[in-house]
Design a protein around this motif. Structure first.
Motif, PDB file in Angstrom:
ATOM      1  N   GLY A 114       0.707  -1.169   0.247  1.00  0.00           N
ATOM      2  CA  GLY A 114      -0.053  -0.022   0.112  1.00  0.00           C
ATOM      3  C   GLY A 114       0.687   1.168  -0.054  1.00  0.00           C
ATOM      4  N   ALA A 115       0.376   2.246   0.495  1.00  0.00           N
ATOM      5  CA  ALA A 115       1.022   3.619   0.381  1.00  0.00           C
ATOM      6  C   ALA A 115       2.232   3.559   1.436  1.00  0.00           C
ATOM      7  CB  ALA A 115       0.069   4.737   0.985  1.00  0.00           C
ATOM      8  N   ASN A 116       3.421   4.115   0.726  1.00  0.00           N
ATOM      9  CA  ASN A 116       4.710   4.112   1.250  1.00  0.00           C
ATOM     10  C   ASN A 116       5.469   5.100   0.801  1.00  0.00           C
ATOM     11  OD1 ASN A 116       5.520   1.309   2.885  1.00  0.00           O
ATOM     12  ND2 ASN A 116       4.319   0.807   1.506  1.00  0.00           N
ATOM     13  N   THR A 117       6.246   5.928   1.745  1.00  0.00           N
ATOM     14  CA  THR A 117       7.221   7.069   1.332  1.00  0.00           C
ATOM     15  C   THR A 117       8.545   6.630   0.903  1.00  0.00           C
ATOM     16  OG1 THR A 117       5.765   8.532   2.487  1.00  0.00           O
ATOM     17  CG2 THR A 117       7.997   9.227   1.838  1.00  0.00           C
ATOM     18  N   LEU A 146      19.896 -10.359  -9.561  1.00  0.00           N
ATOM     19  CA  LEU A 146      18.587  -9.486 -10.144  1.00  0.00           C
ATOM     20  C   LEU A 146      18.823  -9.404 -11.398  1.00  0.00           C
ATOM     21  CD1 LEU A 146      16.036  -8.061  -9.415  1.00  0.00           C
ATOM     22  CD2 LEU A 146      17.436  -6.111  -8.943  1.00  0.00           C
ATOM     23  N   LYS A 147      17.791  -9.809 -12.312  1.00  0.00           N
ATOM     24  CA  LYS A 147      17.716  -9.261 -13.845  1.00  0.00           C
ATOM     25  C   LYS A 147      16.562  -8.629 -13.943  1.00  0.00           C
ATOM     26  CE  LYS A 147      16.189 -14.115 -14.924  1.00  0.00           C
ATOM     27  NZ  LYS A 147      16.109 -14.471 -13.396  1.00  0.00           N
ATOM     28  N   ARG A 148      16.577  -8.035 -15.299  1.00  0.00           N
ATOM     29  CA  ARG A 148      15.386  -7.035 -15.680  1.00  0.00           C
ATOM     30  C   ARG A 148      13.952  -7.696 -15.713  1.00  0.00           C
ATOM     31  NH1 ARG A 148      19.528  -4.865 -17.493  1.00  0.00           N
ATOM     32  NH2 ARG A 148      19.679  -2.903 -18.218  1.00  0.00           N
ATOM     33  N   SER A 149      13.926  -9.077 -16.096  1.00  0.00           N
ATOM     34  CA  SER A 149      12.859  -9.771 -16.201  1.00  0.00           C
ATOM     35  C   SER A 149      12.251 -10.379 -14.697  1.00  0.00           C
ATOM     36  CB  SER A 149      12.880 -11.038 -17.165  1.00  0.00           C
ATOM     37  OG  SER A 149      13.963 -11.857 -16.253  1.00  0.00           O
ATOM     38  N   ASP A 150      13.059  -9.788 -13.784  1.00  0.00           N
ATOM     39  CA  ASP A 150      12.318 -10.033 -12.655  1.00  0.00           C
ATOM     40  C   ASP A 150      11.472  -8.826 -11.892  1.00  0.00           C
ATOM     41  OD1 ASP A 150      13.896 -12.541 -12.020  1.00  0.00           O
ATOM     42  OD2 ASP A 150      15.424 -11.570 -11.295  1.00  0.00           O
ATOM     43  N   LEU A 151      11.585  -7.837 -12.731  1.00  0.00           N
ATOM     44  CA  LEU A 151      11.149  -6.528 -12.164  1.00  0.00           C
ATOM     45  C   LEU A 151      10.052  -6.076 -12.993  1.00  0.00           C
ATOM     46  CD1 LEU A 151      14.711  -4.884 -11.562  1.00  0.00           C
ATOM     47  CD2 LEU A 151      13.011  -5.483  -9.574  1.00  0.00           C
ATOM     48  N   GLU A 152       9.123  -5.243 -12.291  1.00  0.00           N
ATOM     49  CA  GLU A 152       7.988  -4.396 -13.008  1.00  0.00           C
ATOM     50  C   GLU A 152       7.694  -3.183 -12.186  1.00  0.00           C
ATOM     51  OE1 GLU A 152       4.687  -7.210 -12.551  1.00  0.00           O
ATOM     52  OE2 GLU A 152       4.497  -7.059 -10.280  1.00  0.00           O
ATOM     53  N   LEU A 153       7.468  -2.296 -12.893  1.00  0.00           N
ATOM     54  CA  LEU A 153       7.500  -0.594 -12.420  1.00  0.00           C
ATOM     55  C   LEU A 153       6.048  -0.586 -11.668  1.00  0.00           C
ATOM     56  CD1 LEU A 153       8.540   2.048 -12.815  1.00  0.00           C
ATOM     57  CD2 LEU A 153       7.146   2.387 -14.843  1.00  0.00           C
ATOM     58  N   PHE A 154       6.187   0.074 -10.614  1.00  0.00           N
ATOM     59  CA  PHE A 154       4.794   0.131  -9.959  1.00  0.00           C
ATOM     60  C   PHE A 154       4.732   1.850  -9.433  1.00  0.00           C
ATOM     61  CE2 PHE A 154       8.028  -0.433  -6.508  1.00  0.00           C
ATOM     62  CZ  PHE A 154       7.518   0.562  -5.431  1.00  0.00           C
ATOM     63  N   SER A 171       5.506   9.467  -2.591  1.00  0.00           N
ATOM     64  CA  SER A 171       4.727   8.750  -1.984  1.00  0.00           C
ATOM     65  C   SER A 171       4.286   7.696  -3.142  1.00  0.00           C
ATOM     66  CB  SER A 171       3.348   9.326  -1.628  1.00  0.00           C
ATOM     67  OG  SER A 171       2.378   8.686  -0.882  1.00  0.00           O
ATOM     68  N   CYS A 172       4.292   6.491  -2.907  1.00  0.00           N
ATOM     69  CA  CYS A 172       4.220   5.420  -3.905  1.00  0.00           C
ATOM     70  C   CYS A 172       3.245   4.168  -3.375  1.00  0.00           C
ATOM     71  CB  CYS A 172       5.361   4.764  -4.442  1.00  0.00           C
ATOM     72  SG  CYS A 172       6.501   5.925  -5.463  1.00  0.00           S
ATOM     73  N   ASN A 173       2.322   3.548  -4.149  1.00  0.00           N
ATOM     74  CA  ASN A 173       1.735   2.512  -3.414  1.00  0.00           C
ATOM     75  C   ASN A 173       2.294   1.051  -3.876  1.00  0.00           C
ATOM     76  OD1 ASN A 173      -0.692   3.442  -2.380  1.00  0.00           O
ATOM     77  ND2 ASN A 173      -1.609   4.353  -4.229  1.00  0.00           N
ATOM     78  N   VAL A 174       2.949   0.481  -3.068  1.00  0.00           N
ATOM     79  CA  VAL A 174       3.410  -0.786  -3.249  1.00  0.00           C
ATOM     80  C   VAL A 174       2.316  -1.837  -3.159  1.00  0.00           C
ATOM     81  CG1 VAL A 174       5.086  -2.567  -2.005  1.00  0.00           C
ATOM     82  CG2 VAL A 174       5.547   0.064  -1.690  1.00  0.00           C
ATOM     83  N   LEU A 205       7.972  -7.959   2.744  1.00  0.00           N
ATOM     84  CA  LEU A 205       6.767  -7.370   2.307  1.00  0.00           C
ATOM     85  C   LEU A 205       5.325  -8.166   3.128  1.00  0.00           C
ATOM     86  CD1 LEU A 205       5.357  -5.173   0.507  1.00  0.00           C
ATOM     87  CD2 LEU A 205       5.085  -6.600  -1.256  1.00  0.00           C
ATOM     88  N   ILE A 206       4.777  -7.401   3.557  1.00  0.00           N
ATOM     89  CA  ILE A 206       3.554  -7.972   4.581  1.00  0.00           C
ATOM     90  C   ILE A 206       2.142  -7.244   3.786  1.00  0.00           C
ATOM     91  CG2 ILE A 206       2.413  -8.010   6.598  1.00  0.00           C
ATOM     92  CD1 ILE A 206       5.176  -8.037   7.775  1.00  0.00           C
ATOM     93  N   ASN A 207       1.241  -8.306   3.759  1.00  0.00           N
ATOM     94  CA  ASN A 207       0.052  -7.566   3.227  1.00  0.00           C
ATOM     95  C   ASN A 207      -1.166  -8.310   3.865  1.00  0.00           C
ATOM     96  OD1 ASN A 207       0.445  -5.498   1.033  1.00  0.00           O
ATOM     97  ND2 ASN A 207       1.290  -7.292  -0.128  1.00  0.00           N
ATOM     98  N   ASN A 208      -2.292  -7.922   4.011  1.00  0.00           N
ATOM     99  CA  ASN A 208      -3.313  -8.193   4.850  1.00  0.00           C
ATOM    100  C   ASN A 208      -3.811  -9.580   4.387  1.00  0.00           C
ATOM    101  OD1 ASN A 208      -3.500  -5.961   6.691  1.00  0.00           O
ATOM    102  ND2 ASN A 208      -4.922  -4.893   5.173  1.00  0.00           N
ATOM    103  N   GLY A 209      -3.787 -10.721   5.109  1.00  0.00           N
ATOM    104  CA  GLY A 209      -4.425 -11.749   4.856  1.00  0.00           C
ATOM    105  C   GLY A 209      -3.194 -12.923   4.335  1.00  0.00           C
ATOM    106  N   SER A 210      -2.056 -12.295   4.267  1.00  0.00           N
ATOM    107  CA  SER A 210      -0.847 -12.811   3.729  1.00  0.00           C
ATOM    108  C   SER A 210      -0.582 -14.026   4.605  1.00  0.00           C
ATOM    109  CB  SER A 210       0.436 -11.861   3.781  1.00  0.00           C
ATOM    110  OG  SER A 210       0.707 -11.501   4.902  1.00  0.00           O
ATOM    111  N   GLY A 211      -0.831 -13.973   5.975  1.00  0.00           N
ATOM    112  CA  GLY A 211      -0.543 -15.114   6.911  1.00  0.00           C
ATOM    113  C   GLY A 211       0.853 -15.099   7.005  1.00  0.00           C
TER     114      GLY A 211
END
Length: 349
Positions: A114-117, A146-154, A171-174, A205-211
């Motif tokens: 979610g929102a992070n700075t 790490l290689k390019r194909s591992d990454l995506e712009l957010f 401020s970016c939404n992870v 990285l922790i997200n709701n419901g991730s367990g």
């Protein structure tokens, strides 16, 4: 007469003045180039891999420990920029240690989706084209470089050639559709050069419901056995959703062992000396717990004497001293074949 000659010959010092002026000009030019060359920066929050090297949270980082702001390479990522496997170092050989990659190699920042700075610290402000943030995909392999194909712009922030302040925050939404160990790559494209700066952040990285459950703090540190030069530690097991890989045992703040079980024998100690221990748990994703509450234990006191090893076949008179299992014992009366620490005839010193 000297003053008269100087007044009559006003151009005598021209060569000196010309040389001085040229030196001053070269110094000014060098200063300009130095200011341009020092236009560096790093991500200080969440703490990047190289910044953690500066803080010595990450170790064995090579030159990055002293220059966390210097990962500079060609801009235009992902179409251009450093080669795959060299992204974290921006392709610079002096920072090659940053390219090492495994599930446990680097300390991680716990981050909620979610929102992070994201905050950059710039050691020199430089006109900027844009700032971009990438994250590893759901199926990336943390054991591979790490290689390019591992990454995506957010997240992307366009500056269009503006000069930034020393502290730059975005401020970016992870993404909230993945959890666990991921890498975030931040790029800073300089507007008036061909270069950019690259910063990798290791995150849990922790997200709701991730367990996801991070390692719990080890507790109940005890020591039943102490010798003249060793202390045996035991503690209660930690738990984590990824499972516990090993523990880190710290003596007086220094790492002294990494056992996979909940027991550790610390050796090479001084007699009659107190030592303080803390313990961290590390899960199979490389996440670490907080340090346990400190616990202090003292090695045995040998009385400042040495004693021969106890022998079951030798007869001992009252007052005789022997060593057995790291302890010094003294006989109260004549004895033979009676084990120190078990028989009442022996007193532990």
């Amino acid at each position: 007469m000297i003053q008269t000659r100087n007044l009559l010959n006003p151009f005598k010092n021209v060569p000196f003045l010309a040389a001085f002026s040229m030196t001053l000009l070269l110094a000014l030019i060098s200063l300009v180039f130095a200011q341009q060359a020092s236009a560096h920066g790093y991500i200080e929050a969440p703490q990047s891999r190289s910044y953690k090297c500066k803080l010595t949270t990450n170790i064995n980082c090579g030159a990055a420990q002293y220059n966390p702001h210097d990962q500079e390479g060609l801009k235009g990522f992902p179409a251009a920029g450093p080669a795959d496997g060299q992204i974290a170092s921006a392709g610079k050989a002096s920072y090659a240690a940053l390219n090492e990659q495994s599930p446990t190699r680097w300390d991680k920042v716990t981050l909620n989706g979610g929102a992070n700075t994201f905050t950059w610290h710039l050691t020199a402000q430089h006109v900027t084209t844009d700032w971009k943030y990438y994250i590893t995909k759901k199926n990336w392999d943390p054991s591979q470089p790490l290689k390019r194909s591992d990454l995506e712009l957010f997240c992307s922030v366009y500056d269009g050639g503006a000069k930034p302040p020393q502290k730059v925050s975005h401020s970016c939404n992870v993404p909230t559709d993945r959890s666990g160990y991921h890498l975030i790559l931040g790029t800073w494209d300089v507007h008036d050069t061909a270069n950019a700066f690259y910063q990798v952040i290791d995150v849990n990285l922790i997200n709701n419901g991730s367990g996801i459950q991070l390692p719990s703090v080890p507790g109940n540190i005890t020591s039943i056995v102490q010798t003249l030069n060793s202390i045996t530690l035991n503690w209660s097991a930690s738990t984590a959703s990824a499972g516990i890989s090993y523990y880190e045992v710290f003596r007086n703040g220094a790492l002294v062992g990494s056992p996979t079980s909940t027991s550790f024998v610390d050796t090479g100690l001084q007699a009659n000396t107190s030592y303080t221990y803390t313990i961290k748990a590390v899960d199979n994703n490389g996440n670490k717990s907080a340090a346990s509450a400190p616990a202090s234990f003292t090695t045995n006191n040998g009385g400042g004497t040495t004693a021969p090893a106890w022998s079951a076949t030798q007869a001992y008179l009252g007052g005789a001293k022997v060593s057995y299992n790291g302890f010094i014992y003294q006989a109260k009366w004549w004895t033979q074949g009676e084990t120190p620490g078990v028989a009442a005839v022996w007193t532990k010193l």
